[in-house]
Design a protein around this motif. Structure first.
Motif, PDB file in Angstrom:
ATOM      1  N   GLU A   1       0.828  -1.212   0.000  1.00 15.06           N
ATOM      2  CA  GLU A   1       0.000   0.000   0.000  1.00 15.06           C
ATOM      3  C   GLU A   1       0.860   1.258   0.000  1.00 15.06           C
ATOM      4  O   GLU A   1       0.610   2.205  -0.761  1.00 15.06           O
ATOM      5  CB  GLU A   1      -0.917  -0.020   1.224  1.00 15.06           C
ATOM      6  CG  GLU A   1      -1.969   1.059   1.243  1.00 15.06           C
ATOM      7  CD  GLU A   1      -2.929   0.891   2.399  1.00 15.06           C
ATOM      8  OE1 GLU A   1      -4.123   1.201   2.234  1.00 15.06           O
ATOM      9  OE2 GLU A   1      -2.490   0.430   3.479  1.00 15.06           O
ATOM     10  N   GLN A   2       1.903   1.282   0.846  1.00 14.42           N
ATOM     11  CA  GLN A   2       2.785   2.447   0.906  1.00 14.42           C
ATOM     12  C   GLN A   2       3.589   2.599  -0.385  1.00 14.42           C
ATOM     13  O   GLN A   2       3.747   3.710  -0.910  1.00 14.42           O
ATOM     14  CB  GLN A   2       3.738   2.324   2.095  1.00 14.42           C
ATOM     15  CG  GLN A   2       4.727   3.479   2.220  1.00 14.42           C
ATOM     16  CD  GLN A   2       4.028   4.820   2.402  1.00 14.42           C
ATOM     17  OE1 GLN A   2       3.171   4.945   3.282  1.00 14.42           O
ATOM     18  NE2 GLN A   2       4.375   5.804   1.600  1.00 14.42           N
ATOM     19  N   LEU A   3       4.087   1.494  -0.917  1.00 15.87           N
ATOM     20  CA  LEU A   3       4.859   1.544  -2.164  1.00 15.87           C
ATOM     21  C   LEU A   3       3.996   2.010  -3.328  1.00 15.87           C
ATOM     22  O   LEU A   3       4.463   2.744  -4.201  1.00 15.87           O
ATOM     23  CB  LEU A   3       5.460   0.164  -2.463  1.00 15.87           C
ATOM     24  CG  LEU A   3       6.575  -0.299  -1.521  1.00 15.87           C
ATOM     25  CD1 LEU A   3       6.888  -1.771  -1.760  1.00 15.87           C
ATOM     26  CD2 LEU A   3       7.833   0.548  -1.714  1.00 15.87           C
TER      27      LEU A   3
ATOM     28  N   GLY B   1       2.574   6.457  -7.091  1.00 17.11           N
ATOM     29  CA  GLY B   1       1.435   7.153  -7.671  1.00 17.11           C
ATOM     30  C   GLY B   1       0.481   6.206  -8.369  1.00 17.11           C
ATOM     31  O   GLY B   1      -0.139   6.564  -9.374  1.00 17.11           O
ATOM     32  N   LEU B   2       0.326   4.986  -7.804  1.00 17.48           N
ATOM     33  CA  LEU B   2      -0.515   3.964  -8.416  1.00 17.48           C
ATOM     34  C   LEU B   2      -1.740   3.677  -7.556  1.00 17.48           C
ATOM     35  O   LEU B   2      -1.696   3.829  -6.325  1.00 17.48           O
ATOM     36  CB  LEU B   2       0.271   2.658  -8.586  1.00 17.48           C
ATOM     37  CG  LEU B   2       1.381   2.632  -9.626  1.00 17.48           C
ATOM     38  CD1 LEU B   2       2.213   1.359  -9.464  1.00 17.48           C
ATOM     39  CD2 LEU B   2       0.797   2.712 -11.035  1.00 17.48           C
ATOM     40  N   PRO B   3      -2.836   3.237  -8.172  1.00 13.67           N
ATOM     41  CA  PRO B   3      -3.955   2.732  -7.370  1.00 13.67           C
ATOM     42  C   PRO B   3      -3.496   1.486  -6.613  1.00 13.67           C
ATOM     43  O   PRO B   3      -2.569   0.802  -7.034  1.00 13.67           O
ATOM     44  CB  PRO B   3      -5.018   2.375  -8.427  1.00 13.67           C
ATOM     45  CG  PRO B   3      -4.577   3.052  -9.691  1.00 13.67           C
ATOM     46  CD  PRO B   3      -3.094   3.173  -9.623  1.00 13.67           C
ATOM     47  N   MET B   4      -4.150   1.200  -5.509  1.00 12.10           N
ATOM     48  CA  MET B   4      -3.805   0.018  -4.733  1.00 12.10           C
ATOM     49  C   MET B   4      -4.119  -1.249  -5.524  1.00 12.10           C
ATOM     50  O   MET B   4      -5.260  -1.485  -5.918  1.00 12.10           O
ATOM     51  CB  MET B   4      -4.583  -0.010  -3.420  1.00 12.10           C
ATOM     52  CG  MET B   4      -4.278  -1.200  -2.537  1.00 12.10           C
ATOM     53  SD  MET B   4      -2.528  -1.249  -2.031  1.00 12.10           S
ATOM     54  CE  MET B   4      -2.477  -2.812  -1.170  1.00 12.10           C
ATOM     55  N   PRO B   5      -3.107  -2.076  -5.803  1.00 14.31           N
ATOM     56  CA  PRO B   5      -3.374  -3.328  -6.521  1.00 14.31           C
ATOM     57  C   PRO B   5      -3.930  -4.390  -5.579  1.00 14.31           C
ATOM     58  O   PRO B   5      -3.855  -4.254  -4.352  1.00 14.31           O
ATOM     59  CB  PRO B   5      -1.985  -3.738  -7.016  1.00 14.31           C
ATOM     60  CG  PRO B   5      -1.066  -3.226  -5.946  1.00 14.31           C
ATOM     61  CD  PRO B   5      -1.678  -1.926  -5.474  1.00 14.31           C
TER      62      PRO B   5
END
Length: 291
Positions: free
Chosen positions: A74-76, A81-85
């Motif tokens: 989540e932090q990475l 700048g990505l949605p949570m995978p």
């Protein structure tokens, strides 16, 4: 340069696919090959992530199931700048990981239990940052398309072996048909491997930027390579076409920086990360931690 090279290789693979279709059936064969390629890619676009996750028995986890692992991703993802995978764990003793999904909004990252047990938290952060770099670069879609076209080309080449081309002025004849059946899949494999190696170097660099510490990933890669050599990955051995998805080669073959390797030479990857760390130190840049 990496994007341009990948585009050229993909164009070459597609051209090879259409050329084989033309040689087997003239203009009609080329059109059929094009339609078939579009259909298989459309199917792969929507379903490839589910297929590969199911293939490896991956189970989705959340903040309650694996708080440290999930929170790290989540932090990475925020750093990138990505949605949570979606986050998955594969019950597999071989330390390895991969990312999949057609775009950043529909992405998933998966790590094996072997990886989570062998690496420390900093090294796990380096690996997951690498996988998120694949998502950010849309490598997961590129590699899926590449694998699909390569597989379809191999299937198409089998027609050449059995039929030797169509009976028209463009027919290659039985001998050329046999050569197509042998050489076309080999050429597709070489292009697929070249694209895979190109994308791995790029993901290493961006992954180091996402987690902020190139040496974390360098340390992880060294451990992962040794672990992958010692421990079998039976699912990958049964599905070698998926080997290029993993951060290190899951198959028990010698990985070298040549035409027949799915991954770059590990010593080269580690050296590049060490050089990147040295550049950061020399410039006085300070990097933030993953959390």
């Amino acid at each position: 340069m990496s994007t341009a090279r990948t585009a050229i290789l993909l164009a070459g693979l597609t051209a090879l696919f259409l050329a084989v279709g033309f040689m087997l059936g003239g203009e009609g064969g080329m059109i059929i090959a094009l339609v078939f390629a579009i259909g298989t890619n459309a199917f792969a676009y929507w379903n490839s992530d589910k297929m590969v996750l199911r293939m490896y028995g991956a189970r989705e986890v959340g903040p309650r199931d694996a708080p440290a692992y999930y929170g790290m991703v989540e932090q990475l993802a925020r750093n990138a700048g990505l949605p949570m995978p979606k986050v998955y764990i594969m019950d597999n003793p071989q330390p390895n990981a991969f990312a999949t999904g057609r775009n950043p909004e529909n992405a998933a990252v998966a790590a094996t239990t072997g990886l989570l047990n062998i690496l420390n938290q900093e090294e796990i952060a380096g690996v997951m940052a690498h996988e998120l770099a694949h998502v950010k670069n849309r490598d997961t879609l590129v590699m899926t398309i590449t694998a699909t076209i390569a597989g379809a080309l191999s299937m198409l080449a089998n027609f050449a072996l059995f039929f030797g081309g169509s009976r028209n002025e463009n027919s290659p004849g039985p001998l050329v048909g046999i050569l197509i059946a042998i050489l076309a899949p080999m050429a597709a494999m070489l292009v697929q491997m070249a694209i895979s190696r190109t994308r791995e170097y790029g993901a290493d660099k961006m992954g180091a930027e996402i987690c902020g510490q190139p040496l974390w990933l360098a340390s992880a890669l060294s451990k992962l390579e040794q672990g992958a050599k010692r421990i079998d990955n039976n699912a990958a051995e049964a599905n070698p076409a998926t080997a290029h998805l993993f951060i290190v080669n899951p198959l028990h073959t010698k990985s070298m920086d040549n035409l027949f390797s799915t991954h770059p030479n590990m010593a080269n990857r580690i050296a590049k990360l060490q050089a990147l760390a040295g550049t950061d130190q020399a410039s006085g840049r300070t990097k933030g931690p993953w959390a």
